[in-house]
Design a protein around this motif. Structure first.
Motif, short mmCIF file in Angstrom:
data_model
loop_
_atom_site.label_atom_id
_atom_site.label_comp_id
_atom_site.label_asym_id
_atom_site.label_seq_id
_atom_site.Cartn_x
_atom_site.Cartn_y
_atom_site.Cartn_z
N GLY A 66 0.77 -1.25 0.00
CA GLY A 66 0.00 0.00 0.00
C GLY A 66 0.79 1.29 0.00
N HIS A 67 2.09 1.21 0.24
CA HIS A 67 2.91 2.44 0.19
C HIS A 67 4.37 2.00 0.12
N THR A 68 5.01 2.27 -1.01
CA THR A 68 6.43 1.94 -1.11
C THR A 68 7.15 2.99 -1.93
N HIS A 69 8.48 2.85 -1.99
CA HIS A 69 9.32 3.74 -2.79
C HIS A 69 10.26 2.86 -3.60
N LEU A 70 9.88 2.59 -4.83
CA LEU A 70 10.73 1.74 -5.67
C LEU A 70 12.12 2.36 -5.85
N ILE A 226 0.30 11.02 0.14
CA ILE A 226 1.18 11.94 0.86
C ILE A 226 1.58 11.36 2.22
N HIS A 227 2.80 11.67 2.65
CA HIS A 227 3.22 11.32 4.02
C HIS A 227 2.57 12.29 4.99
N VAL A 228 1.96 11.77 6.03
CA VAL A 228 1.31 12.64 7.02
C VAL A 228 1.75 12.23 8.43
N ALA A 259 0.10 8.33 4.35
CA ALA A 259 1.04 7.33 4.86
C ALA A 259 1.54 7.73 6.24
N HIS A 260 1.51 6.79 7.14
CA HIS A 260 2.08 6.82 8.50
C HIS A 260 1.11 7.29 9.60
N CYS A 261 0.77 8.59 9.64
CA CYS A 261 -0.13 9.12 10.69
C CYS A 261 0.34 8.68 12.08
N THR A 307 5.22 -0.84 2.90
CA THR A 307 6.57 -1.19 3.33
C THR A 307 7.51 0.02 3.34
N ASP A 308 7.08 1.12 2.73
CA ASP A 308 7.86 2.35 2.73
C ASP A 308 9.26 2.16 2.14
N GLY A 309 9.35 1.31 1.13
CA GLY A 309 10.63 1.15 0.44
C GLY A 309 11.54 0.10 1.04
#
Ligand SMILES: [Zn+2]
Length: 439
Positions: A66-70, A226-228, A259-261, A307-309
């Motif tokens: 649901g959220h990564t950085h290739l 967006i990262h929040v 992402a995150h909160c 996984t955030d990368g």
């Protein structure tokens, strides 16, 4: 197994599962044109389909990251800062913002391919990526899109718009979305491609830029990504509550991923739910960046796992989330974590116009075949515990996406691993040299 092709398949003698509500069944699965058309016991093969005898293998729905950085795919081995980061902002400055500035178009392309292959190998069939390459923005999303297409992954892409590189880079970031939006999206792409409008985080975005992101998202009919409140910096640097700020600027849109909160209050979380937006939880990244423990016990149903990368291994992420939750006494049972997996497929289904995560007639044929671990019988009652305590990506043998085998006997079918590896080794060295020069 027979040669790889899209077509009509009868997967025989499997134990299949679905996350939420929990479902475990035994039997056969018939697939036509990328869709499950029949599930049952003793199905008779039709003359125009290929039979796969799977002899008791387990079959789970394809996972959604649901959220990564290739763009971080080549980071392992990169030059580390000479002094240890002392805060989250310092970590961005000394590590991640040096990496993204060192990426050129070729590095973006190789990162996407390398990241896609590692995702496929851990059973991920849909990637939700948040990309940054400030010195190679133009067409970067097209390059990533092409890389993921080659591996066969479904994807929901965006570029991380920010003000940290000035107006021209900000504008190029917005334009990167328009470039990708010129390709078919959602159902029109066969469920392969969707676009969110990416934004870095409140503390690197001016009001004007956030408004522009929101306008573009509204025009495209999509959400933001967006990262929040990943770290407390998000609030301190903007001197404003991040969720209220998004709301004020029209950027808290339905279908968005926040992402995150980690530093969000119960009121913030309720506002996110009321807006029809989603939260992405990344426990390993939060620990790695020492940003604190998210208020997971208050996270709503529309929370997905990313996984955030740190690779794309969602199974390991859920296991880590479970143990961290236990340590923090959040009181969640194992099934609550499986809801996050199901919500990931639900979110991706809404974006892609597909029916992902459904092991039933009409479900998309995104399936992961696992070697069954010896042990107790798998049932709906113990499925959640099995995911946390028994399943491992090492058991993954085959992966089908949209009715096509993309991983067969742990071998990627869409591209040559040896040439990708050779190319990735060369490009990594070049990226790391540029990082050295940037320090
Ligand atoms: Zn992130």
């Amino acid at each position: 197994m027979s040669e790889t092709h899209s077509g009509n398949w009868l997967l025989c003698d499997v134990t299949y599962m679905q996350w939420d509500p929990p479902l475990v069944g035994q039997g056969d699965i018939r697939i036509r044109d990328g869709v499950i058309v029949e599930v049952g016991e003793g199905l008779k093969p039709a003359s125009d389909e290929t039979v796969e005898e799977l002899r008791g293998h387990w079959v789970m729905p394809g996972l959604v990251c649901g959220h990564t950085h290739l763009y971080s795919a080549l980071s392992c081995g990169m030059p580390m800062p000479t002094s240890a980061p002392i805060s989250f902002g310092d970590m961005l400055d000394k590590v991640w913002w040096r990496l993204d500035r060192a990426l050129d178009r070729e590095a973006v392309q190789i990162s996407a391919s390398v990241g896609a292959v590692s995702a496929l190998r851990v059973g991920v069939t849909t990637l939700i990526d948040h990309h940054a390459s400030p010195n190679a923005i133009d067409e970067s999303l097209l390059v990533i899109d092409d890389g993921l297409e080659q591996v066969g992954l479904r994807r929901i892409l965006c570029y991380e718009v920010t003000d940290r590189g000035g107006d021209s880079r900000r504008n190029a970031g917005l334009r990167a979305h328009e470039q990708l939006l010129s390709r078919p999206v959602g159902k029109n792409s066969g469920g392969k491609r969707a676009v969110l409008i990416g934004a870095h985080a409140n503390f690197t975005l001016s009001d004007e830029t956030l408004r522009r992101c929101a306008d573009l998202a509204r025009d495209a009919g999509v959400g933001l990504h967006i990262h929040v409140a990943e770290a407390i910096d998000d609030t301190i640097l903007t001197k404003e509550n991040p969720v209220l700020r998004l709301e004020r600027l029209g950027a808290l849109r339905p279908g968005s991923i926040l992402a995150h909160c980690v530093h969000s209050s119960a009121d913030d979380l309720q506002r996110i739910v009321d807006a029809g937006a989603w939260i992405a939880h990344q426990p390993r990244s939060n620990m790695n960046n020492s940003v604190g423990y998210a208020p997971v016990h208050q996270f709503p149903k529309n929370t997905i796992l990313g996984t955030d990368g740190i690779g794309a291994d969602v199974l390991t992420e859920i296991q880590t989330g479970w143990f961290q939750g236990q340590e923090n006494k959040i009181g969640w049972g194992p099934q609550r974590w499986l809801q996050m997996l199901q919500q990931g497929t639900h979110f991706a289904s809404l974006q892609l116009g597909q029916n992902l995560g459904q092991m039933a007639v009409g479900g998309a044929a995104d399936l992961v075949v696992l070697d069954p671990p010896p042990g107790p019988p798998l049932t709906a009652d113990n499925l959640a515990a099995a995911v946390i305590f028994r399943l491992s990506p090492h058991q993954i043998r085959h992966v089908m996406i949209d009715g096509v085998w993309r991983l067969r006997d742990q071998t990627v079918t869409g591209l040559s691993m040896s040439s990708l590896d050779e190319h990735a080794q060369e490009v990594s060295q070049a990226v790391w040299s540029r990082m050295d020069a940037l320090s």
